[in-house]
Design an enzyme around this catalytic site. Structure first.
Site, PDB file in Angstrom:
ATOM      1  N   LYS A   9       0.835  -1.200   0.000  1.00 28.09           N
ATOM      2  CA  LYS A   9       0.000   0.000   0.000  1.00 28.09           C
ATOM      3  C   LYS A   9       0.871   1.251   0.000  1.00 28.09           C
ATOM      4  CE  LYS A   9      -3.819   2.118   2.621  1.00 28.09           C
ATOM      5  NZ  LYS A   9      -4.744   1.929   3.768  1.00 28.09           N
ATOM      6  N   SER A  61      -9.392   2.308   2.742  1.00 30.05           N
ATOM      7  CA  SER A  61      -8.433   3.003   1.904  1.00 30.05           C
ATOM      8  C   SER A  61      -7.439   2.075   1.194  1.00 30.05           C
ATOM      9  CB  SER A  61      -7.630   4.010   2.751  1.00 30.05           C
ATOM     10  OG  SER A  61      -6.937   3.348   3.803  1.00 30.05           O
ATOM     11  N   SER A  81     -10.356   0.019   6.787  1.00 31.85           N
ATOM     12  CA  SER A  81      -9.638   0.074   5.517  1.00 31.85           C
ATOM     13  C   SER A  81      -8.939  -1.204   5.088  1.00 31.85           C
ATOM     14  CB  SER A  81      -8.615   1.214   5.557  1.00 31.85           C
ATOM     15  OG  SER A  81      -9.270   2.449   5.665  1.00 31.85           O
TER      16      SER A  81
END
Length: 446
Positions: A82, A151, A175
């Protein structure tokens, strides 16, 4: 696409094939790169793909295996990172155009552990801006008109589309669990303090949890065993003895669990599609031998979403205040509102919310007195449209309380979108939690 993957689509199954001589590290990476070439133009899961670097590393790892060096279950496994997590020499843009050239000087602790374990870093996956709520460019592989969640949008979408076998996400609200659920894959939010935050852009450090996204519960366990552990360089890391989660990978030998079904907001806020799928999943679990009883939640749980939101906003404001004040135009609408709310919050309200967080962590221990784990839906609905990243209401309480969770698919909605179940464990009880989750996944997927 399928909810329940074939062995060759998983970390554990690929590892067996690699050690059996049926494939190679190079071939595994080439297959992932081929999937990226085929699908990335539609899905937009990646910020950066290190094609040459990953191929070169695969050749090195093949040579190591040939010489008798095996780094463990992640040896030769391609993963995504990420884009709030530092990888030395790569930019950490965090979804912000203004940071696209911000090169990391060193590896985050989770990245260093992955590299040491032989994982191959394919590249950086898309995050919503600063890991907040603004919709990302990434699309849901199951239906391009729907959100992949956020996210950890790119991490979940990349795993679902077969572009990598696992990925690192992070959760402050929902997330990890929400995008994993929306994209039909598995996700683990560890206990707060179990996985190091060092080298990861913070959003709200008292709520931030790095964790893995993969195709199956066993794959999550393999990844968590690598990235978890005390880090003296991280002030939020908690020094607890390691508890391997991947020691036993055979759910057949696990006793049927005692599960505490959660109601309250988990019943009130779930839509009918989720309620129907969850009821069907519980019926399967009971049929498999699980003992399921209603577990009451502590009184402080009734309004848990409000203090979670306050802590998240106040701590995000502390992280971003200086840059936000100087360059407000660099911030998207949802993160702008979060920071603005945080700047407007009073110190006394923040302290009260943090006090409630401490009390709730203690009170939640009583919920496990007569059960092995708690169970509830992973999301309020299937993936909505791309104007939102979805509602984190079923995940935020566990980010607030810091309890570990494992989620995995439980079925499809009437319009063919994935739905997931969520198993919640005791703090630092990941080993026992994974045993329960393995058993439940086997029964539900049959």
């Amino acid at each position: 696409m399928e909810l329940y993957p074939a062995p060759e689509q998983t970390i554990v199954g690929t590892g067996r094939r690699l050690r059996g001589g049926e494939t190679s590290c190079l071939r595994i990476v080439e297959q992932c790169l081929q999937r990226i070439d085929e699908q990335e133009s539609r899905i937009h899961a990646w910020v950066l793909v290190d094609r040459e670097g990953s191929l070169a590393r695969a050749r090195e790892l093949d040579a190591e295996l040939a010489s008798g060096t095996d780094r463990g279950p992640l040896h030769g496994i391609p993963v995504g990172i990420k884009d709030i997590v530092d990888v030395a020499g790569w930019p950490t843009a965090a979804g912000s155009p203004g940071w696209k050239d911000k090169i990391a000087g060193g590896d985050a602790e989770v990245v260093a552990r992955l590299k040491a374990a032989g994982a191959i870093l394919l590249g950086k996956t898309v995050t919503t801006q600063y890991a907040s709520f603004d919709p990302p460019p990434t699309r849901n592989p199951w239906n391009l008109d729907h959100t992949p969640g956020g996210s950890s949008s790119g991490s979940a979408a990349a795993v679902a589309a077969g572009m990598c076998l696992g990925a690192i996400g992070s959760q402050t609200g929902g997330s990890i669990t929400r995008p994993a659920s929306f994209c039909g894959v598995a996700g683990c939010k560890p206990t707060h303090g179990r996985v190091s935050l060092r080298g990861i852009l913070p959003l709200a450090p008292n709520l931030d949890h790095p964790g893995p996204i993969a195709r199956t519960v066993d794959d999550l366990a393999v990844m968590l065993d690598v990235i978890a552990g005390y880090d003296a360089g991280d002030s939020y890391s908690i020094d607890r003895p390691p508890e391997p989660t991947a020691t036993t990978l055979d759910p057949e030998g696990i006793a049927a669990p005692r599960l505490g079904q959660l109601e309250g907001l988990f019943a009130d806020m779930a839509d009918e599609t989720v309620k129907t799928a969850f009821a069907a999943a519980l019926k399967k679990l009971r049929g498999g031998g699980a003992a399921i009883s209603s577990t009451p939640l502590p009184a402080d749980f009734s309004d848990v979403l409000a203090p979670h939101a306050l802590v998240m906003a106040a701590e995000a404001a502390a992280v971003h205040e200086q840059r936000f004040t100087a360059e407000p135009q660099e911030y998207d609408p949802c993160i702008t509102k979060l920071i603005t709310d945080g700047l407007a919050a009073s110190v006394t309200d923040y302290i009260r919310a943090r006090d409630l967080q401490v009390h709730l962590k203690r009170q939640m221990l009583d919920c496990f007195a007569e059960v092995d784990a708690l169970i509830c839906p992973a999301t309020t609905s299937a993936a909505p449209d791309r104007s939102t990243t979805g509602n984190p209401a079923f995940n935020a309480p566990w980010s607030f309380a810091g309890l570990p969770t494992v989620s995995f698919p439980m079925g499809l909605s009437s319009d063919g979108l994935p739905l997931a179940i969520q198993i919640v464990g005791r703090p630092f009880g990941e080993a026992a939690l994974f045993q329960v989750a393995r058993w439940c996944e086997r029964v539900i997927s049959q």
